[in-house]
Design an enzyme around this catalytic site. Structure first.
Site, PDB file in Angstrom:
ATOM      1  N   ASP A 154       3.973 -87.505 -22.928  1.00  0.00           N
ATOM      2  CA  ASP A 154       4.655 -88.725 -22.096  1.00  0.00           C
ATOM      3  C   ASP A 154       6.217 -88.393 -21.351  1.00  0.00           C
ATOM      4  O   ASP A 154       5.886 -87.051 -21.294  1.00  0.00           O
ATOM      5  CB  ASP A 154       4.698 -89.764 -22.935  1.00  0.00           C
ATOM      6  CG  ASP A 154       4.962 -90.756 -22.459  1.00  0.00           C
ATOM      7  OD1 ASP A 154       5.502 -91.660 -21.981  1.00  0.00           O
ATOM      8  OD2 ASP A 154       3.428 -91.408 -23.372  1.00  0.00           O
ATOM      9  N   HIS A 226       9.198 -94.974 -21.540  1.00  0.00           N
ATOM     10  CA  HIS A 226       7.731 -95.057 -22.293  1.00  0.00           C
ATOM     11  C   HIS A 226       7.172 -94.465 -23.248  1.00  0.00           C
ATOM     12  O   HIS A 226       6.739 -94.757 -24.701  1.00  0.00           O
ATOM     13  CB  HIS A 226       6.692 -94.727 -21.327  1.00  0.00           C
ATOM     14  CG  HIS A 226       5.201 -94.446 -20.963  1.00  0.00           C
ATOM     15  ND1 HIS A 226       4.653 -94.051 -21.296  1.00  0.00           N
ATOM     16  CD2 HIS A 226       4.148 -96.289 -20.618  1.00  0.00           C
ATOM     17  CE1 HIS A 226       3.121 -94.904 -21.445  1.00  0.00           C
ATOM     18  NE2 HIS A 226       3.183 -96.108 -20.511  1.00  0.00           N
ATOM     19  N   SER A 550      -1.377 -98.345 -22.537  1.00  0.00           N
ATOM     20  CA  SER A 550      -0.129 -97.828 -22.791  1.00  0.00           C
ATOM     21  C   SER A 550       0.494 -98.054 -24.947  1.00  0.00           C
ATOM     22  O   SER A 550       0.400 -96.827 -24.919  1.00  0.00           O
ATOM     23  CB  SER A 550       1.161 -97.177 -22.621  1.00  0.00           C
ATOM     24  OG  SER A 550       0.948 -96.638 -21.038  1.00  0.00           O
TER      25      SER A 550
END
Length: 776
Positions: A154, A226, A550
């Protein structure tokens, strides 16, 4: 992912152009272009058959450097090798010109030369809503997943977050080979018994951006938010009184609060290089992770030309469970990405939580929306509404156009739009989400100016009102509250990508759905609340609320960690089977899960979610820990599946380097894989399809299962045998299903659905069945 929507929009034109150029293809098929001096270089991923290394080379590295030297006229060419891969695949990433790539593609021992592609992030109430309870059930049975290691590929991690504290955790297991790497702004001492690994890979991104390597070790620190969010969603520690301002306050924890986290940063704010992703996956498998969670996606591609498919197949062969986001391109059909059978592909759905806000129109109609705006108001004064093309015009908003007005964005917008509007003197913003039929699936946004998000249906009422009035006006109301247990949930988010599977229509994807709408989790201290560094947003937060597949993906990764803890010897396919065959198909009202996807011109109610939308259903951890029976598959099964796709030997070797030839025929073609779901395709020439499945008993007691079948009109389903008796642990039993098309003249078209359930008083093992009538 809501926090990067603006950046993705801004780069959309560039991305669409890059897709045409960067979609991997064999270098031998690259079109000839007139030579230009000097020719620009690009990153290429070179697949090598390591078994074909000439014996006079001492190592694979020596061979790779020799190959590059032989196909480049420049004496310093070998310095352009960015990575070598030896775990999830064999080969290397290298900077080459087009001519060099074409030349190299014919070299002996190389299986293929692909231009690097880009992937993008597909961006705590949820543990409780899926049934996890600290007092009993799955968490107690598995000690909260203690000791299982989840690797995340990620954007990095914010190690200072309270979600990564290691209170009460013992040391990581002795077999763990990973570590945290000192790098500039990231001190390895920040890691602990929770965060047990942190590395970064950026050579591919640097090459794509034409940046020269500085020799500085890249940092795994999260500059986007994220990676911090997804890792804490899966395995964050228990943190009391977490929330985004006054919203969603309570105890935050991941799905497996005692599982360990290893972060492999392969993404920046502008996407993720395939070369970096492969390097990250290679490292994760070498380090010894149990699970890999990848909340990334790109355009659906054939498995032999998809870096994610290749990397994850290598991981699966090592016994590592891999889970990926299904994509945010719904509600259109055939948009699901990451659709290989060795991947567990996850769609996004809601939980029973809302952040309500209202817009009262000048005609008295009240439209219900959602918002994370932090100033309470029982009703502002009536303010002029202006409908505009926010996507095209927002960066040029000036006071003379927006001062004192509410701007209405009918095709979606982001927090950044609100910030620009506020700076220009706008009074408020209304964002219509054209993909969500009802309010429940809309994304709540933390606007700095009074603003809310409306669904498609509310947006149509607003559109009609604006069209009917010379000077339309409206008033906001913000309760600044979090409401739980009042809405029907789950519903599948409109943005969640759907089947049919574009690459293999005979394989049902997504596999399951999980919470992915308005999810609270940890956030990076280097990133604003909006997540957009292109607008002036000085707000910082320890926890943020965002949406996307996600967010759904790490929910499943965490639940898989609980299963892995209880059943350490299970294969990845067995874990996926347990998740699928025990998934919910009913919501919290005891009715069928609904599809919240909106289609322009549709005027009916929200539809029931079909298996093309929901997969097998909504994950249920407690049931997944006791599935009774599971379906299994391994390397040999997947090779047979790939052979059924009629891949060439050269294409097969990209996935299976030691492949020689197809030696078995998979009965039923790709649909014959021993998978927990079925896709049955009828055409004008075929009235009967016969498929076989094999089940393994994983329950402790001897059990007998009887079959129940639900089929649509015009289909007759015959299961043989109708009863399966299991006596021993790990005992296997097979059954055959004959699907007969009885539609008159075979003229039926489209899709219909049913299921096959093996059950007794203790267990229920359900497989969705999708039927496709394809008239040729």
């Amino acid at each position: 992912m809501a926090s990067i929507t603006t950046k993705l929009l801004r780069h959309l034109a560039l991305f669409l152009f890059l897709v045409q150029l960067a979609d991997p293809a064999l270098a031998s098929k690259i079109k000839n272009h007139a030579a230009v001096k000097p020719q620009p270089s690009s990153t290429y991923i070179v697949h090598a058959n390591h078994l074909a290394k000439p014996p006079h080379f001492a190592t694979l590295d020596h061979w790779y450097h020799s190959v590059v030297s032989a196909h480049s006229p420049h004496p310093t060419n070998t310095s352009r090798i960015l990575y070598t891969y030896d775990t999830v695949m064999h080969g290397f990433a290298v900077e080459l010109t087009g001519d060099e790539a074409r030349s190299m593609s014919g070299a002996p021992g190389l299986a293929g030369v692909f231009e690097d592609g880009l992937f993008y992030p597909q961006t705590t109430r949820s543990p409780g809503f899926v049934g996890l309870d600290p007092r009993n059930g799955a968490w107690n049975v598995t000690n909260f997943g203690d000791g299982v290691i989840i690797g995340f590929i990620d954007t990095g991690i914010w190690p200072e977050s309270a979600s990564f504290n290691d209170n009460g955790l013992g040391p990581v297991r002795a077999s763990w080979k990973g570590k945290c790497v000192d790098a500039g702004d990231f001190n390895a001492s920040l890691c602990n018994n929770k965060l047990v690994g942190a590395k970064a890979f950026s050579a591919g991104a640097d090459a794509r951006a034409r940046r020269k390597s500085s020799g500085v070790v890249p940092s795994p620190r999260d500059k986007d938010g994220h990676g911090t969010h997804v890792s804490s969603t899966a395995a964050g520690a228990e943190v009391p009184d977490a929330g985004l301002k006054m919203f969603s306050r309570g105890t935050a924890r991941g799905m497996a609060p005692k599982a360990r986290i290893a972060m492999y940063k392969a993404c920046g704010t502008d996407g993720c290089s395939g070369a970096d992703i492969l390097a990250a996956a290679d490292a994760a498998v070498k380090d010894g992770v149990d699970i890999i969670s990848i909340s990334l996606g790109g355009e659906p591609r054939s498995f032999h030309s998809d870096e994610l498919a290749i990397a994850t197949f290598g991981a699966e062969r090592k016994g590592i469970f891999v889970v990926l986001a299904g994509g945010n391109d719904g509600p259109e059909a055939s948009t699901v990405s990451n659709s290989a059978p060795w991947m567990t592909t996850v769609g996004a759905a809601t939980v029973d939580r809302l952040f309500p806000a209202k817009l009262t129109l000048g005609n008295g109609v009240v439209l219900a929306g959602q918002s994370l705006y932090t100033m309470k108001a029982n009703g502002t004064g009536m303010i002029q509404l202006v409908s505009t093309d926010c996507r095209m015009e927002w960066q040029s908003w000036m006071p003379d156009k927006v001062m004192g007005k509410i701007m209405v964005c009918m095709d979606g917008a982001s927090v950044a739009h609100g910030i620009v509007l506020q700076n220009a003197g706008g009074a408020g913003i209304v964002v219509v989400d054209p993909r969500e039929w009802s309010r429940d699936g809309t994304t709540a946004l933390p606007f700095t100016v009074p603003g809310l998000t409306l669904s498609y249906t509310a947006g149509e009422k607003l559109r009609a009102y604006i069209a009917s009035e010379h000077s339309p006006v409206a008033s906001f109301s913000f309760g600044c509250e979090t409401v739980t247990g009042k809405n029907r949930a789950p519903v599948v988010a409109g943005f969640s990508s759907r089947g049919p599977n574009l690459i293999v229509p005979e394989l049902l994807k997504p596999d399951v759905i999980a919470p992915g709408v308005n999810i609270l989790a940890a956030w990076s201290g280097d990133v604003s609340v909006s997540g957009d560094d292109d607008v002036p947003d000085g707000r910082r937060t320890h926890y943020n609320i965002i949406s996307g597949t996600s967010m759904a993906c790490p929910h499943v990764a965490g639940i898989a960690a609980l299963i892995k803890k209880k059943y350490p010897s299970w294969t990845p396919a067995m874990i996926r089977s347990a998740l699928m065959t025990t998934a919910w198909t009913l919501d919290n009202r005891g009715r069928n899960i609904l599809d919240n996807g909106a289609t322009v011109g549709r005027h009916d109610d929200v539809r029931v979610a079909t298996p093309l939308v929901v997969g097998a259903g909504y994950v249920h951890p407690d049931l997944a820990l006791d599935p009774g029976l599971v379906y299994d598959a391994g390397k040999r099964d997947y090779i047979d599946f790939l052979c059924a796709l009629n891949y060439t030997a050269e294409q097969m070797r990209l996935l299976v380097p030691d492949f020689v030839r197809c030696t078995r025929t998979l009965a039923g073609g790709p649909a014959g894989l021993n998978y927990p779901s079925f896709v049955v395709v009828f055409d004008n020439r075929t009235t009967v399809r016969t498929l076989t499945r094999t089940l393994i008993k994983v329950s402790e007691e001897a059990e007998t299962y009887n079959v129940t079948v639900k089929a649509p009109e015009h289909v007759k389903v015959i299961v043989t045998p109708t009863s399966l008796e299991f006596k021993e642990q790990q005992e296997r039993k097979s059954y055959t299903v004959e699907f007969r098309n009885e539609a008159e003249g075979n003229r039926k078209a489209g899709w219909d659905f049913g299921h096959i359930i093996w059950q007794n008083e203790n267990h229920r093992v359900r497989s969705p069945v999708a039927f496709h009538w394809k008239n040729l």
